[in-house]
Design an enzyme around this catalytic site. Structure first.
Site, PDB file in Angstrom:
ATOM      1  N   ARG A  83      31.400  12.392   8.428  1.00  0.00           N
ATOM      2  CA  ARG A  83      32.000  13.643   9.440  1.00  0.00           C
ATOM      3  C   ARG A  83      33.236  13.924   8.550  1.00  0.00           C
ATOM      4  NH1 ARG A  83      34.837  11.116  13.097  1.00  0.00           N
ATOM      5  NH2 ARG A  83      36.172  12.179  14.935  1.00  0.00           N
ATOM      6  N   LYS A 142      26.353   4.344  22.703  1.00  0.00           N
ATOM      7  CA  LYS A 142      27.794   4.800  21.596  1.00  0.00           C
ATOM      8  C   LYS A 142      27.236   3.831  20.204  1.00  0.00           C
ATOM      9  CE  LYS A 142      32.584   5.900  19.955  1.00  0.00           C
ATOM     10  NZ  LYS A 142      32.136   5.889  18.605  1.00  0.00           N
ATOM     11  N   CYS A 147      38.710 -40.081   9.550  1.00  0.00           N
ATOM     12  CA  CYS A 147      37.851 -39.137  10.319  1.00  0.00           C
ATOM     13  C   CYS A 147      39.693 -39.683  11.103  1.00  0.00           C
ATOM     14  CB  CYS A 147      37.323 -39.986  11.258  1.00  0.00           C
ATOM     15  SG  CYS A 147      37.147 -39.741  12.999  1.00  0.00           S
ATOM     16  N   CYS A 181      32.152 -38.497  10.516  1.00  0.00           N
ATOM     17  CA  CYS A 181      33.176 -39.883  10.449  1.00  0.00           C
ATOM     18  C   CYS A 181      32.477 -41.059   9.845  1.00  0.00           C
ATOM     19  CB  CYS A 181      33.677 -39.868  11.533  1.00  0.00           C
ATOM     20  SG  CYS A 181      34.057 -41.440  11.971  1.00  0.00           S
ATOM     21  N   SER A 220      35.869  14.132  18.106  1.00  0.00           N
ATOM     22  CA  SER A 220      35.087  12.807  18.081  1.00  0.00           C
ATOM     23  C   SER A 220      35.531  12.414  19.826  1.00  0.00           C
ATOM     24  CB  SER A 220      37.055  11.964  17.581  1.00  0.00           C
ATOM     25  OG  SER A 220      37.905  12.626  18.244  1.00  0.00           O
ATOM     26  N   GLU A 238       0.506  -1.401  -0.095  1.00  0.00           N
ATOM     27  CA  GLU A 238       0.045   0.226  -0.153  1.00  0.00           C
ATOM     28  C   GLU A 238       0.577   1.067   0.191  1.00  0.00           C
ATOM     29  OE1 GLU A 238      -3.909  -1.792   2.565  1.00  0.00           O
ATOM     30  OE2 GLU A 238      -2.229  -0.749   3.438  1.00  0.00           O
ATOM     31  N   TYR A 239       2.057   1.568   1.005  1.00  0.00           N
ATOM     32  CA  TYR A 239       2.997   2.275   0.908  1.00  0.00           C
ATOM     33  C   TYR A 239       3.268   2.423  -0.431  1.00  0.00           C
ATOM     34  CZ  TYR A 239       6.949   5.214   2.216  1.00  0.00           C
ATOM     35  OH  TYR A 239       7.875   5.914   2.314  1.00  0.00           O
ATOM     36  N   CYS A 265      39.456 -41.804  14.425  1.00  0.00           N
ATOM     37  CA  CYS A 265      39.366 -43.085  14.062  1.00  0.00           C
ATOM     38  C   CYS A 265      39.748 -43.987  12.481  1.00  0.00           C
ATOM     39  CB  CYS A 265      37.496 -43.698  14.691  1.00  0.00           C
ATOM     40  SG  CYS A 265      36.775 -43.182  13.326  1.00  0.00           S
ATOM     41  N   LYS A 283      33.504   2.226  26.882  1.00  0.00           N
ATOM     42  CA  LYS A 283      33.843   1.498  26.145  1.00  0.00           C
ATOM     43  C   LYS A 283      33.351  -0.064  25.934  1.00  0.00           C
ATOM     44  CE  LYS A 283      35.557   2.076  21.729  1.00  0.00           C
ATOM     45  NZ  LYS A 283      35.745   2.366  20.789  1.00  0.00           N
TER      46      LYS A 283
END
Ligand code: IVH
Length: 673
Positions: free
Chosen positions: A138, A117, A409, A427, A84, A37-38, A412, A315
């Site tokens: 930036r 952040k 393997c 295996c 920053s 619809e949008y 074994c 952080k």
């Protein structure tokens, strides 16, 4: 043709309507219409604007689909530098930040605005008279790239703001990013289209924003969160919290996780709370940001070199780190699945030191092409096992060779097999492979298999580790002394276990087949096989075609049964089990009804002389089928006492209804056939 008044009103109405749906979707998370619809609204507006170009406006949502490609991004100088943040890498550094702030301000306790952040890209958005006119990256902080057409495609960035004193000239700052969920979807689209996958949401967002063709940007699911203003001469805000409140009011996405807190204790509590929720946030973050809330105090604190003194980024431990692949091992899992594992130069990631990371399976290994000597990005988030995300191809040593999974393997020596289009190599050693032994023993002893009471995980661990038991056959030669010598094993428990083992020797064929742990052979298939073949030797001798004659056995199951019995070790274990006295009753193979003679029965109600399971066994032993629901394909409904809906349905469909005696009569006829 110039637009008439009706058309220009319609265009304006569509613009408002479409932006309203953008807000509902991106800000309120409460869409009212479907995507289709949008799209219809958007298409109608695009048509109108195409026919009447004078209706086109820079704030029209049609601008969000992208514009023709640019040759290069123009450079723009930021009116206020984009700075920053300095980092606080641990609690001590966060405390030091708070101390410096308090000392500079001469305050006992300071109120802070705290927010996540975001791990995306810093962006500045310029509005003149409420209209979005220019957006930039930036760059080096002083000047960035003008990516206005690209930013217009980001649906959560408002293209027009309400007219107000503070929107006449406003520069908003924030982060462009991609939700993790959108990232996963984008990558699976890439995979399906055979295109390169993106390494992480941040790279996908950055790459999307740097497209010279904004129509490509428009196809990336980018989002925006505002976290401040660069320039707002018309505003009179006093705190950072007020700034964000106002931005939210104007229609900018502002993250719900923001808070104002008091003092260092408030900051550290916030850090812990967001840290605990980090993996559940829809977007990636690499820390939280603390900002002195009062703007006059921010001004007073000022800047050191290129970072503000009034803010800090606290952080979290990085969830991704680069390290070197020292080797690649293969591990053998419970079902024999061979898992390649990268041995790494130890690296601190996600809060722990990681030395191994899974490469999942052969297909993943091939896709990522991880080689010994490579520098790889390792990820560990939350409690999940560390994995290799990507290879830094530019750092690959010239001599690095592609890694091949072994053909045998490593534990074994049995053949490693790949089942058709399965991504997983396995295996084929089954019961013989020590890596699979523990799990196989537990399966063998399980309640629905041989039902050996008292043979639990801790005991199996000890038996295997002390090499007392290698295969299920060894269980039956354990002595009282051996058992009583184990940890936490009282004389009485040892005796009980021996009794349970003795009892388990009286087996039933179907349970024995299930207990072997053949891949793709569950309880139901084991029952079908036992009934169909009647004896183990006939089953073991059957080729794939003969196996597929059994009910519900297709090519995949037939192949794994064949592979299992073709492995000499497995045959050896079975022989030893029989020598140890494990036995069961055998019977003649089930008669295969002539083509078309197999009937479908449905059982309902309570039978008198047998249980439903017994009736099922009886019917199936004659080569017929038992279904759960009555349909047109049903031949007979067997109705006992208190039969309900199924009986009614049978009558409705005109299906023959039998009582117990009728069933027995019918099946007797089968035997003489
Ligand atoms: S404020 C003067 N708030 O971090 C302070 N930055 O090192 C300017 N970032 O590239 C930044 N989330 O893109 C601020 N909630 C947040 C942030 C944030 C992410 C990024 C920003 C900038 C970097 C600063």
């Amino acid at each position: 043709m110039a637009a008439n008044r009706r058309q220009s009103l319609r265009a304006e109405a569509l613009r408002r309507e479409i932006e309203r749906h953008n807000r509902l979707y991106y800000l309120e998370d409460a869409p009212e219409i479907t995507d289709a619809e949008y799209d219809r609204l958007l298409r109608e507006l695009m048509d109108l604007e195409a026919r009447h170009p004078e209706l086109l406006a820079p704030d029209s949502p049609t601008q969000r689909v992208g514009a023709p490609p640019l040759a290069a991004f123009p450079e723009v100088s930021h009116r206020t530098p984009m700075l920053s943040l300095s980092n606080a890498l641990d609690e001590d550094e966060a405390r030091a930040f708070d101390r410096r702030v308090r000392e500079a301000l001469g305050e006992e306790e300071v109120a802070y605005a705290a927010e996540p952040k975001f791990d995306g890209l810093a962006i500045s958005l310029n509005y003149r008279d409420g209209i979005f006119v220019q957006g930039a990256t930036r760059g080096d902080g002083a000047a960035g790239e003008d990516v206005t057409p690209n930013l217009r495609t980001v649906r959560s960035i408002p293209l027009r703001l309400d007219a107000a004193a503070d929107t006449a000239d406003l520069e908003v700052r924030g982060e462009v990013l991609m939700y993790r969920e959108d990232f996963e979807r984008l990558n699976s689209r890439q995979r399906e289209a055979g295109e390169r996958e993106f390494v992480n949401p941040r790279n996908a967002a950055a790459g999307g924003l740097r497209q010279l063709d904004s129509r490509i940007t428009a196809r990336r699911p980018l989002r925006f969160f505002a976290y401040g203003v660069g320039h707002a001469p018309g505003a009179g805000w006093r705190t950072h919290a007020e700034v964000l409140d106002r931005l939210q009011e104007l229609g900018f996405p502002v993250c719900a996780e923001r808070a104002t807190v008091r003092g260092i204790d408030g900051l550290l509590r916030y850090y812990a709370e967001i840290g605990a929720r980090r993996d559940r946030l829809p977007y990636a973050i690499d820390g939280v940001v603390y900002k002195v809330n009062r703007l006059d105090w921010q001004e007073k604190l000022g800047f050191v070199s290129r970072a503000p003194r009034f803010a800090v980024a606290h952080k979290y431990p990085a969830e991704e780190q680069a390290t070197e692949v020292l080797g690649i091992d293969v591990q053998v899992g419970r079902t024999g699945a061979i898992t390649p594992v990268a041995r790494l130069r130890p690296v601190f990631v996600g809060g722990v030191t990681v030395t191994n990371a899974t490469l999942h399976n052969e297909e993943e290994l091939r896709r990522k092409d991880v080689r010994v000597g490579d520098t790889v990005v390792v990820r560990r988030a939350g409690d999940v096992i560390p994995e290799v995300v990507s290879v830094r191809l530019e750092a690959r040593p010239a001599a690095a060779q592609p890694f091949r999974l072994p053909l045998q393997c490593p534990v074994c020596g049995s053949a490693v097999v790949r089942g058709g289009d399965e991504a997983i190599a396995r295996c084929s050693g089954g019961l013989f492979c020590p890596a699979q032994r523990k799990q196989a023993l537990l399966h063998f002893a399980g309640r629905r298999a041989m039902d050996i009471e008292g043979l639990g995980e801790r005991l199996v661990d000890q038996l295997v580790e002390r090499d007392l038991v290698r295969t299920p056959a060894d269980l039956f030669s354990l002595s009282l002394e051996q058992l009583a010598g184990l940890e936490r094993m009282a004389q009485k428990s040892a005796e009980n276990l021996l009794a349970a083992l003795a009892q388990a020797k009286q087996a039933r064929l179907e349970r024995f087949i299930f207990a072997l742990g053949i891949r793709n052979v569950g309880e139901a298939t084991a029952r079908d096989l036992a009934r169909h073949f009647g004896g183990l030797d006939r089953l073991m001798a059957a080729d794939e075609a003969a196996l597929q004659a059994a009910p519900d056995v297709g090519p995949v199951v037939a192949r794994s049964i064949r592979q299992f019995f073709d492995e000499p070790h497995n045959r050896d274990v079975i022989r030893k089990l029989r020598e140890a006295g494990v036995a069961w009753e055998e019977h003649a193979p089930a008669p295969i009804p002539p083509a078309g003679a197999a009937r479908v029965f449905v059982l309902t109600g309570t039978l008198e002389r047998m249980s439903r399971d017994q009736a099922r066994e009886l019917i199936e032993s004659r080569g017929h089928k038992v279904a759960g629901a009555v349909s047109k394909k049903t031949d007979y409904v067997v109705a006992g006492a208190d039969a309900g809906g199924k009986l009614a349905r049978a009558r409705e469909l005109g299906i023959a209804v039998l009582d117990e005696a009728g069933l027995l009569q019918l099946l007797k006829g089968d035997e003489t056939r």
